[in-house]
Scaffold this active site. Structure first.
Site, PDB file in Angstrom:
ATOM      1  N   HIS A 102       8.238  58.400  -8.092  1.00 46.29           N
ATOM      2  CA  HIS A 102       9.537  57.873  -8.504  1.00 46.29           C
ATOM      3  C   HIS A 102      10.607  58.003  -7.430  1.00 46.29           C
ATOM      4  O   HIS A 102      11.776  57.743  -7.691  1.00 46.29           O
ATOM      5  CB  HIS A 102      10.005  58.590  -9.773  1.00 46.29           C
ATOM      6  CG  HIS A 102       9.000  58.541 -10.879  1.00 46.29           C
ATOM      7  ND1 HIS A 102       8.077  59.534 -11.086  1.00 46.29           N
ATOM      8  CD2 HIS A 102       8.760  57.592 -11.815  1.00 46.29           C
ATOM      9  CE1 HIS A 102       7.317  59.209 -12.120  1.00 46.29           C
ATOM     10  NE2 HIS A 102       7.706  58.036 -12.577  1.00 46.29           N
ATOM     11  N   HIS A 122       9.957  52.825 -13.110  1.00 51.69           N
ATOM     12  CA  HIS A 122       9.895  51.435 -13.515  1.00 51.69           C
ATOM     13  C   HIS A 122      11.005  50.661 -12.806  1.00 51.69           C
ATOM     14  O   HIS A 122      12.136  51.095 -12.722  1.00 51.69           O
ATOM     15  CB  HIS A 122       9.976  51.284 -15.040  1.00 51.69           C
ATOM     16  CG  HIS A 122      11.246  51.775 -15.677  1.00 51.69           C
ATOM     17  ND1 HIS A 122      11.565  53.100 -15.801  1.00 51.69           N
ATOM     18  CD2 HIS A 122      12.297  51.093 -16.221  1.00 51.69           C
ATOM     19  CE1 HIS A 122      12.738  53.226 -16.404  1.00 51.69           C
ATOM     20  NE2 HIS A 122      13.206  52.032 -16.681  1.00 51.69           N
ATOM     21  N   GLY A 156       8.463  46.264 -16.317  1.00 47.16           N
ATOM     22  CA  GLY A 156       9.277  45.092 -16.629  1.00 47.16           C
ATOM     23  C   GLY A 156       9.047  43.893 -15.732  1.00 47.16           C
ATOM     24  O   GLY A 156       9.879  42.977 -15.691  1.00 47.16           O
ATOM     25  N   MET A 176       1.515  45.626 -17.869  1.00 43.45           N
ATOM     26  CA  MET A 176       0.942  46.157 -19.095  1.00 43.45           C
ATOM     27  C   MET A 176       1.114  45.099 -20.197  1.00 43.45           C
ATOM     28  O   MET A 176       0.257  44.256 -20.402  1.00 43.45           O
ATOM     29  CB  MET A 176       1.651  47.472 -19.458  1.00 43.45           C
ATOM     30  CG  MET A 176       1.021  48.254 -20.585  1.00 43.45           C
ATOM     31  SD  MET A 176       1.942  49.780 -20.963  1.00 43.45           S
ATOM     32  CE  MET A 176       1.508  50.801 -19.578  1.00 43.45           C
TER      33      MET A 176
END
Length: 196
Positions: A102, A122, A156, A176
């Site tokens: 991250h 993300h 996303g 996903m």
């Protein structure tokens, strides 16, 4: 650009086998991210997927090094709570190791410990991380410019916003729900791949 498909732990085994069997020719890696499954349940899922013709080298198991090793699969994806990357590298030198990161610092640490590729996210808002602000592309680009390992972006990503990742020089993207929840998963994969 590589395309990694990551399971969401919410599908039945029958649904997973059906979807993954259909789309596997169009993806580079399939990550079995089934946190609630036991080793035996994961083994049963892997056995079914292999019987459907999915190549062992295409399958990555999240966290469960034992299952990845027992079936001689492509590799393992490690998270912050997983075994240390260096320990896995030493014990299982044949496995490809992906490491979820991250930050630039985490990327450097994973690289030093022997990871083969990094999964960063993300990037964009996603239903998987409700309430958590997306990390955006700025740090992602900093990671790809300072790190020698391939970086896969996750979170996303849609066929419409994936072009924003091109200038970050990522090696690939991971999806996903954009594929798993699609009415037509094969067409969804083709949309990500820009295949007519």
């Amino acid at each position: 650009m590589q395309l990694h498909l990551i399971t969401d732990g919410e599908k039945t085994q029958r649904e997973l086998v059906r979807i993954l069997t259909a789309v596997h020719p169009y993806v580079d890696k399939i990550h079995l991210r089934e946190k609630a499954k036991t080793a035996r349940e994961l083994a049963d899922l892997v056995t079914q997927l292999l019987h459907q013709g999915i190549e062992p080298g295409k399958l990555m198991i999240n966290d469960r090094v034992d299952v990845a090793h027992a079936f001689e699969l492509g590799g393992v994806q490690l998270a912050f709570h997983s075994l240390d990357v260096a320990r896995v590298r030493q014990a299982f030198p044949h496995l490809e190791i992906g490491c979820s990161i991250h930050s630039v610092e985490e990327a450097a640490q994973a690289t030093k410990k022997g990871a083969d590729f990094l999964l960063y996210g993300h990037v964009f808002p996603t239903q998987s991380k409700v309430g958590l602000p997306p990390r955006g592309t700025t740090e992602l680009k900093a990671i790809t410019t300072t790190c020698q390992l391939p970086v896969i972006a996750i979170g996303g990503i849609t066929p419409k916003n994936k072009h924003q990742l091109v200038e970050t020089h990522v090696a690939g993207l991971a999806v996903m729900r954009g594929i798993l929840d699609a009415t037509d998963p094969i067409q969804a994969v083709k949309n990500y791949r820009n295949i007519e």
